[in-house]
Design a protein around this motif. Structure first.
Motif, mmCIF file in Angstrom:
data_model
loop_
_atom_site.group_PDB
_atom_site.id
_atom_site.type_symbol
_atom_site.label_atom_id
_atom_site.label_comp_id
_atom_site.label_asym_id
_atom_site.label_seq_id
_atom_site.Cartn_x
_atom_site.Cartn_y
_atom_site.Cartn_z
ATOM 1 N N TYR A 76 -9.767 2.550 18.010
ATOM 2 C CA TYR A 76 -9.367 1.476 18.916
ATOM 3 C C TYR A 76 -8.310 1.904 19.933
ATOM 4 N N ASN A 118 -13.447 -4.548 19.055
ATOM 5 C CA ASN A 118 -13.486 -3.705 17.850
ATOM 6 C C ASN A 118 -12.082 -3.256 17.469
ATOM 7 N N HIS A 161 -11.597 -0.922 14.349
ATOM 8 C CA HIS A 161 -12.140 0.435 14.364
ATOM 9 C C HIS A 161 -11.000 1.441 14.474
#
Length: 79
Positions: A41, A35, A38
């Protein structure tokens, strides 16, 4: 040669604390890399790295404590 069982138990406790971190660290790091877009992160990646480093530290501390109990256990006793 005598073994100090209290120190040995302490070393086993360190190793048992490292066991969940051995699995959590790589899982969290892998989840973070899946991810990357995101916004959280970097924080999740940092959490995974801290968990992996914590596992390494606890393994070192546990093995060191267990070896101390095995080889330094008879220094406290008068022969």
């Amino acid at each position: 040669m005598a073994t100090d069982k209290n120190i040995l138990a302490k070393g086993v406790k360190y190793l048992s604390g490292a066991l969940p971190l051995l699995f959590l660290g790589p899982v969290i790091i892998n989840s973070a890399f899946k991810n990357e877009k995101h916004p959280l992160y970097p924080f999740i990646l940092g959490l995974g790295i801290i968990a992996a480093l914590g596992a390494m530290f606890l393994i070192y501390k546990g093995i060191n404590t267990m070896l101390k109990s095995l080889f330094d256990g008879d220094k406290n006793q008068n022969s």
